[in-house]
Design a protein around this motif. Structure first.
Motif, mmCIF file in Angstrom:
data_model
loop_
_atom_site.group_PDB
_atom_site.id
_atom_site.type_symbol
_atom_site.label_atom_id
_atom_site.label_comp_id
_atom_site.label_asym_id
_atom_site.label_seq_id
_atom_site.Cartn_x
_atom_site.Cartn_y
_atom_site.Cartn_z
ATOM 1 N N ASP A 96 0.843 -1.192 0.000
ATOM 2 C CA ASP A 96 0.000 0.000 0.000
ATOM 3 C C ASP A 96 0.875 1.236 0.000
ATOM 4 O OD1 ASP A 96 0.783 -0.452 2.784
ATOM 5 O OD2 ASP A 96 -0.586 1.194 3.243
ATOM 6 N N TYR A 97 0.250 2.423 -0.021
ATOM 7 C CA TYR A 97 0.984 3.672 -0.056
ATOM 8 C C TYR A 97 1.119 4.317 1.333
ATOM 9 C CZ TYR A 97 0.369 3.845 -5.163
ATOM 10 O OH TYR A 97 0.392 3.592 -6.513
ATOM 11 N N VAL A 98 0.373 3.832 2.313
ATOM 12 C CA VAL A 98 0.311 4.504 3.614
ATOM 13 C C VAL A 98 1.475 4.117 4.519
ATOM 14 C CG1 VAL A 98 -1.067 4.808 5.707
ATOM 15 C CG2 VAL A 98 -2.190 4.744 3.468
ATOM 16 N N GLN A 99 1.667 2.818 4.709
ATOM 17 C CA GLN A 99 2.696 2.372 5.641
ATOM 18 C C GLN A 99 4.112 2.803 5.255
ATOM 19 O OE1 GLN A 99 2.006 -1.586 7.684
ATOM 20 N NE2 GLN A 99 0.658 -1.791 5.917
ATOM 21 N N PRO A 100 4.476 2.824 3.966
ATOM 22 C CA PRO A 100 5.829 3.286 3.641
ATOM 23 C C PRO A 100 6.125 4.699 4.156
ATOM 24 C CG PRO A 100 4.893 2.143 1.783
ATOM 25 C CD PRO A 100 3.780 2.288 2.776
ATOM 26 N N ASN A 101 5.122 5.553 4.150
ATOM 27 C CA ASN A 101 5.323 6.896 4.689
ATOM 28 C C ASN A 101 5.384 6.894 6.210
ATOM 29 O OD1 ASN A 101 5.528 8.222 2.255
ATOM 30 N ND2 ASN A 101 3.366 8.750 2.145
ATOM 31 N N GLU A 102 4.573 6.052 6.818
ATOM 32 C CA GLU A 102 4.562 5.996 8.280
ATOM 33 C C GLU A 102 5.896 5.506 8.841
ATOM 34 O OE1 GLU A 102 -0.224 5.228 9.018
ATOM 35 O OE2 GLU A 102 1.163 3.520 8.992
ATOM 36 N N VAL A 103 6.499 4.499 8.195
ATOM 37 C CA VAL A 103 7.749 3.951 8.730
ATOM 38 C C VAL A 103 8.935 4.877 8.486
ATOM 39 C CG1 VAL A 103 6.962 1.565 8.628
ATOM 40 C CG2 VAL A 103 8.168 2.525 6.660
ATOM 41 N N ASN A 159 1.358 14.513 3.742
ATOM 42 C CA ASN A 159 1.882 15.382 4.800
ATOM 43 C C ASN A 159 0.788 16.266 5.386
ATOM 44 O OD1 ASN A 159 4.577 14.541 4.791
ATOM 45 N ND2 ASN A 159 5.202 16.064 3.278
ATOM 46 N N GLU A 160 -0.022 16.817 4.503
ATOM 47 C CA GLU A 160 -1.080 17.722 4.954
ATOM 48 C C GLU A 160 -2.136 16.983 5.769
ATOM 49 O OE1 GLU A 160 -4.376 20.828 3.050
ATOM 50 O OE2 GLU A 160 -2.796 19.975 1.794
ATOM 51 N N GLU A 161 -2.489 15.796 5.320
ATOM 52 C CA GLU A 161 -3.556 15.047 5.983
ATOM 53 C C GLU A 161 -3.084 14.373 7.268
ATOM 54 O OE1 GLU A 161 -5.217 12.307 3.193
ATOM 55 O OE2 GLU A 161 -5.794 13.880 1.776
ATOM 56 N N LYS A 162 -1.833 13.905 7.287
ATOM 57 C CA LYS A 162 -1.348 13.107 8.412
ATOM 58 C C LYS A 162 -0.392 13.866 9.344
ATOM 59 C CE LYS A 162 -3.346 9.360 6.769
ATOM 60 N NZ LYS A 162 -4.468 8.671 7.435
ATOM 61 N N GLY A 163 0.016 15.060 8.943
ATOM 62 C CA GLY A 163 0.946 15.812 9.774
ATOM 63 C C GLY A 163 2.363 15.283 9.752
ATOM 64 N N THR A 164 2.728 14.565 8.697
ATOM 65 C CA THR A 164 4.079 14.022 8.563
ATOM 66 C C THR A 164 5.010 15.071 7.961
ATOM 67 O OG1 THR A 164 3.278 12.999 6.507
ATOM 68 C CG2 THR A 164 3.430 11.592 8.448
ATOM 69 N N VAL A 169 -11.521 3.614 -10.845
ATOM 70 C CA VAL A 169 -10.395 4.541 -10.694
ATOM 71 C C VAL A 169 -9.855 4.438 -9.274
ATOM 72 C CG1 VAL A 169 -11.437 6.125 -12.375
ATOM 73 C CG2 VAL A 169 -11.784 6.511 -9.920
ATOM 74 N N PRO A 170 -8.594 4.862 -9.034
ATOM 75 C CA PRO A 170 -8.072 4.911 -7.668
ATOM 76 C C PRO A 170 -8.845 5.935 -6.840
ATOM 77 C CG PRO A 170 -6.310 5.111 -9.292
ATOM 78 C CD PRO A 170 -7.595 5.289 -10.032
ATOM 79 N N ASN A 171 -8.935 5.708 -5.532
ATOM 80 C CA ASN A 171 -9.735 6.607 -4.698
ATOM 81 C C ASN A 171 -8.937 7.607 -3.873
ATOM 82 O OD1 ASN A 171 -8.676 5.116 -2.584
ATOM 83 N ND2 ASN A 171 -10.612 4.224 -1.927
ATOM 84 N N ASP A 172 -7.589 7.527 -3.906
ATOM 85 C CA ASP A 172 -6.815 8.508 -3.139
ATOM 86 C C ASP A 172 -6.788 9.834 -3.898
ATOM 87 O OD1 ASP A 172 -3.891 8.505 -4.595
ATOM 88 O OD2 ASP A 172 -4.799 6.526 -4.613
ATOM 89 N N THR A 173 -6.605 10.908 -3.165
ATOM 90 C CA THR A 173 -6.858 12.248 -3.679
ATOM 91 C C THR A 173 -6.157 12.557 -5.000
ATOM 92 O OG1 THR A 173 -7.158 13.036 -1.423
ATOM 93 C CG2 THR A 173 -6.777 14.698 -3.117
ATOM 94 N N THR A 174 -4.849 12.440 -5.031
ATOM 95 C CA THR A 174 -4.119 12.855 -6.227
ATOM 96 C C THR A 174 -4.302 11.889 -7.385
ATOM 97 O OG1 THR A 174 -2.138 11.816 -5.314
ATOM 98 C CG2 THR A 174 -2.376 14.172 -4.985
#
Length: 289
Positions: A83-90, A111-116, A150-155
């Protein structure tokens, strides 16, 4: 309008098991689990770079970089995520030094949504978005009421909708841009039903929908190539292709790290560019500054 939201957390559950020591090594390379961070020796002459990656093409490209980096004294420790989420979290947590999974708009949205605090350490390649066959093999066969996934993530959803617009299937509001959603559709002459799915799931519904719009890496995983299979795709000189270049992402402050700089240098080398061009038949293209 039919809408299906699938959790990226579920898609990455095998990776969670691997990272939390539950006895599974699914999604990891033989090098994984060293625990070393970029630039640290950890008692040996070889420095370890821990990187999270999507399977295709990112991890495949990284595998080609391994022997080159080895000559420079670095061991590249690759873990594949689904997925695309965990790579950013780690990366944000410091468990990993970098990831190679995404483009800048997705990272900035995350970054905007998760505060990373993730930043771009190097631009490596881009993957043309494409419309691929589902139950129908030509856009000329589109009928009233057909469904397109279609993909459902924003971009990525915006990118998919813009591609549909470019091919005359829908019209979006003029100010929608890179944040377009189905709510921005102003004209839909065929009453197309847009099915929104987590990006990794889109290719799995080809037997259920007329067409699918896929990210380059998921198209490759599904066995599609731009040159042979796409019914329409973003051109190499398009603004979208330039905007959605895939990057090495790190936590802010680590972009000048010597090991990260060496990783980017190798990934932008002529040898890696040649591998990309020879392997992916136009589905992955090296980014030129």
């Amino acid at each position: 309008m039919k809408k299906r939201l699938l959790s990226a957390v579920v898609a990455g559950s095998l990776v969670v098991a691997a990272l939390t020591g539950c006895g599974s090594n699914a999604g990891q390379t033989a090098d994984s689990g060293s625990g070393s961070s970029a630039g640290n020796n950890s008692g040996s002459d070889t420095k370890v770079i821990k990187i999270a990656a999507s399977a295709t093409p990112h991890a495949e490209i990284l595998e080609q970089a391994k022997p080159i980096l080895k000559k420079e004294g670095y061991t590249l420790d690759i873990t594949v995520f689904d997925d695309y989420v965990q790579p950013n979290e780690v990366v944000e947590s410091g468990e990993f030094d970098a990831n190679y999974t995404q483009h800048v708009p997705y990272m900035e949205s995350f970054n905007e949504e998760k505060g990373t605090h993730l930043v771009d350490a190097g631009d490596i390649h881009y993957e043309p978005f494409g419309i691929y066959p589902g139950t129908k093999s030509s856009l000329d066969d589109l009928a009233d009421g057909d469904t397109i996934a279609v993909p459902n993530d924003t971009t990525n959803e915006a990118r998919a909708l813009l591609l549909l617009q470019d091919n005359g299937l829908i019209t979006l509001s003029k100010d929608a841009g890179l944040e377009a959603t189905v709510n921005d559709i102003t004209e839909n002459p065929h009453n197309i039903q847009i099915e929104e799915l987590e990006a990794a799931q889109v290719s799995r519904v080809t037997g259920e929908v007329a067409f699918v719009v896929l990210n380059g890496n998921y198209a490759l995983e599904a066995g599609y190539t731009v040159n042979k299979d796409a019914l329409a795709y973003e051109k190499s000189d398009s603004e979208a292709a330039k905007t959605y270049v895939n990057i090495i992402a790190v936590k802010e402050g680590n972009e000048e790290n010597e090991a990260i700089q060496e990783l980017v240098k190798v990934l932008k080398s002529d040898e890696i560019k040649q591998y990309i061009n020879d392997t992916y038949e136009g589905a992955v293209i090296p980014f030129e500054e």
